[in-house]
Design a protein around this motif. Structure first.
Motif, PDB file in Angstrom:
ATOM      1  N   PRO A  83       0.804  -1.233   0.000  1.00  9.26           N
ATOM      2  CA  PRO A  83       0.000   0.000   0.000  1.00  9.26           C
ATOM      3  C   PRO A  83       0.834   1.279   0.000  1.00  9.26           C
ATOM      4  CG  PRO A  83      -0.886  -1.564   1.577  1.00  9.26           C
ATOM      5  CD  PRO A  83       0.421  -2.127   1.083  1.00  9.26           C
ATOM      6  N   ALA A  84       2.032   1.241   0.577  1.00  2.78           N
ATOM      7  CA  ALA A  84       2.888   2.423   0.604  1.00  2.78           C
ATOM      8  C   ALA A  84       3.472   2.714  -0.773  1.00  2.78           C
ATOM      9  CB  ALA A  84       4.002   2.244   1.627  1.00  2.78           C
ATOM     10  N   GLN A  85       3.622   1.688  -1.601  1.00  3.44           N
ATOM     11  CA  GLN A  85       4.208   1.831  -2.939  1.00  3.44           C
ATOM     12  C   GLN A  85       3.146   1.676  -4.028  1.00  3.44           C
ATOM     13  OE1 GLN A  85       7.340   2.736  -3.313  1.00  3.44           O
ATOM     14  NE2 GLN A  85       7.557   2.731  -1.082  1.00  3.44           N
ATOM     15  N   LEU A  86       1.915   2.075  -3.739  1.00  2.00           N
ATOM     16  CA  LEU A  86       0.810   1.891  -4.677  1.00  2.00           C
ATOM     17  C   LEU A  86       1.008   2.683  -5.962  1.00  2.00           C
ATOM     18  CD1 LEU A  86      -1.879   0.534  -5.172  1.00  2.00           C
ATOM     19  CD2 LEU A  86      -2.988   2.447  -4.046  1.00  2.00           C
ATOM     20  N   GLY A  87       1.549   3.887  -5.856  1.00  2.67           N
ATOM     21  CA  GLY A  87       1.794   4.705  -7.046  1.00  2.67           C
ATOM     22  C   GLY A  87       2.761   4.042  -8.005  1.00  2.67           C
ATOM     23  N   ALA A  88       3.823   3.436  -7.480  1.00  6.31           N
ATOM     24  CA  ALA A  88       4.809   2.756  -8.329  1.00  6.31           C
ATOM     25  C   ALA A  88       4.203   1.513  -8.970  1.00  6.31           C
ATOM     26  CB  ALA A  88       6.044   2.381  -7.506  1.00  6.31           C
ATOM     27  N   ALA A  89       3.369   0.775  -8.221  1.00 12.94           N
ATOM     28  CA  ALA A  89       2.733  -0.424  -8.774  1.00 12.94           C
ATOM     29  C   ALA A  89       1.758  -0.053  -9.889  1.00 12.94           C
ATOM     30  CB  ALA A  89       2.008  -1.188  -7.670  1.00 12.94           C
ATOM     31  N   LEU A  90       1.025   1.040  -9.713  1.00 17.72           N
ATOM     32  CA  LEU A  90       0.120   1.485 -10.776  1.00 17.72           C
ATOM     33  C   LEU A  90       0.890   1.981 -11.994  1.00 17.72           C
ATOM     34  CD1 LEU A  90      -2.632   3.337  -8.730  1.00 17.72           C
ATOM     35  CD2 LEU A  90      -2.883   1.233 -10.049  1.00 17.72           C
ATOM     36  N   LEU A 119      -8.102   5.320  -2.286  1.00 18.39           N
ATOM     37  CA  LEU A 119      -8.509   6.191  -3.389  1.00 18.39           C
ATOM     38  C   LEU A 119      -7.682   7.471  -3.409  1.00 18.39           C
ATOM     39  CD1 LEU A 119     -10.471   6.676  -5.713  1.00 18.39           C
ATOM     40  CD2 LEU A 119     -12.060   7.647  -4.067  1.00 18.39           C
ATOM     41  N   ASP A 120      -7.384   8.009  -2.250  1.00 17.05           N
ATOM     42  CA  ASP A 120      -6.557   9.207  -2.165  1.00 17.05           C
ATOM     43  C   ASP A 120      -5.138   8.934  -2.651  1.00 17.05           C
ATOM     44  OD1 ASP A 120      -6.298  11.947  -1.559  1.00 17.05           O
ATOM     45  OD2 ASP A 120      -5.321  11.450   0.356  1.00 17.05           O
ATOM     46  N   GLN A 121      -4.584   7.759  -2.305  1.00 12.39           N
ATOM     47  CA  GLN A 121      -3.249   7.393  -2.778  1.00 12.39           C
ATOM     48  C   GLN A 121      -3.227   7.272  -4.298  1.00 12.39           C
ATOM     49  OE1 GLN A 121      -2.375   3.769  -0.692  1.00 12.39           O
ATOM     50  NE2 GLN A 121      -1.154   4.828   0.856  1.00 12.39           N
ATOM     51  N   GLY A 126      -1.518  10.484  -9.372  1.00 11.99           N
ATOM     52  CA  GLY A 126      -1.756  11.118 -10.668  1.00 11.99           C
ATOM     53  C   GLY A 126      -2.836  10.458 -11.499  1.00 11.99           C
ATOM     54  N   TYR A 127      -3.463   9.430 -10.987  1.00 10.36           N
ATOM     55  CA  TYR A 127      -4.517   8.736 -11.728  1.00 10.36           C
ATOM     56  C   TYR A 127      -5.860   9.347 -11.336  1.00 10.36           C
ATOM     57  CZ  TYR A 127      -0.810   5.513 -12.790  1.00 10.36           C
ATOM     58  OH  TYR A 127       0.365   4.968 -13.242  1.00 10.36           O
ATOM     59  N   ARG A 128      -6.483  10.035 -12.302  1.00 13.28           N
ATOM     60  CA  ARG A 128      -7.704  10.778 -12.028  1.00 13.28           C
ATOM     61  C   ARG A 128      -8.969  10.062 -12.478  1.00 13.28           C
ATOM     62  NH1 ARG A 128      -4.701  13.319  -8.912  1.00 13.28           N
ATOM     63  NH2 ARG A 128      -3.703  15.229  -9.557  1.00 13.28           N
ATOM     64  N   HIS A 129      -8.829   9.025 -13.265  1.00 10.63           N
ATOM     65  CA  HIS A 129      -9.999   8.305 -13.776  1.00 10.63           C
ATOM     66  C   HIS A 129     -10.173   7.016 -12.996  1.00 10.63           C
ATOM     67  CE1 HIS A 129     -10.463  11.148 -16.933  1.00 10.63           C
ATOM     68  NE2 HIS A 129      -9.172  11.061 -17.171  1.00 10.63           N
ATOM     69  N   VAL A 130     -10.859   7.149 -11.877  1.00 12.48           N
ATOM     70  CA  VAL A 130     -11.080   6.015 -10.990  1.00 12.48           C
ATOM     71  C   VAL A 130     -12.578   5.730 -10.956  1.00 12.48           C
ATOM     72  CG1 VAL A 130     -10.787   5.128  -8.650  1.00 12.48           C
ATOM     73  CG2 VAL A 130      -9.074   6.666  -9.630  1.00 12.48           C
ATOM     74  N   SER A 131     -12.932   4.486 -11.217  1.00 12.18           N
ATOM     75  CA  SER A 131     -14.333   4.070 -11.167  1.00 12.18           C
ATOM     76  C   SER A 131     -14.495   3.053 -10.053  1.00 12.18           C
ATOM     77  CB  SER A 131     -14.757   3.439 -12.495  1.00 12.18           C
ATOM     78  OG  SER A 131     -14.638   4.359 -13.540  1.00 12.18           O
TER      79      SER A 131
END
Length: 139
Positions: A83-90, A119-121, A126-131
């Protein structure tokens, strides 16, 4: 009970018709009462919602599934992510495309605050299109 006058016979006959005027009067009064009372029945409940910092961006066609299980484990696609590295995984799953659509699935037992944290992470990465994904209910 109504009686008919003006006939040639000496027999006075009763007509069996319902007088609907009082019924209409009562229905109009009830309609007015409900029209006045309906706006008063709405209740605004105070809720302390978590905050999220985000800005909207463009839309894409390829979804990436982000799953939050009941034990708060995060999976990007089929791969478990820290969860701490969620941005890198995405970023690895989308090849750095910030316009990729992310579908967020969460178990119904996940607390709302934890879901909003994930969702905030995602949005901070930088991912703005979240459904949000849910099962279709019975009709």
């Amino acid at each position: 009970m109504a009686m008919r006058f003006g006939s040639d016979s000496d027999d006075l006959t009763e007509t069996h018709e319902i007088n609907v005027t009082p019924f209409i009067d009562v229905m109009l009064v009830l309609l007015i009462i409900f029209m006045v009372a309906a706006p008063l029945s709405t209740i605004d409940l105070p809720v302390d919602l978590p905050t999220a910092a985000a800005e909207p961006q463009a839309r894409t066609d390829e979804p990436i599934y982000l799953t939050l299980s009941a034990d708060l484990a995060v999976h990007v696609g089929e791969t478990r992510a820290d969860p701490a590295q969620l941005g890198a995984a995405l970023a690895a799953a989308t090849a750095g495309d910030k316009t990729a659509r992310i579908f967020l699935r969460a178990d119904r037992r996940v607390p709302y605050g934890d879901l909003m944290g994930v969702l905030d992470q995602v949005r901070k990465a930088g991912y703005r299109h979240v459904s949000l994904v849910a099962l279709e209910g019975a009709r």
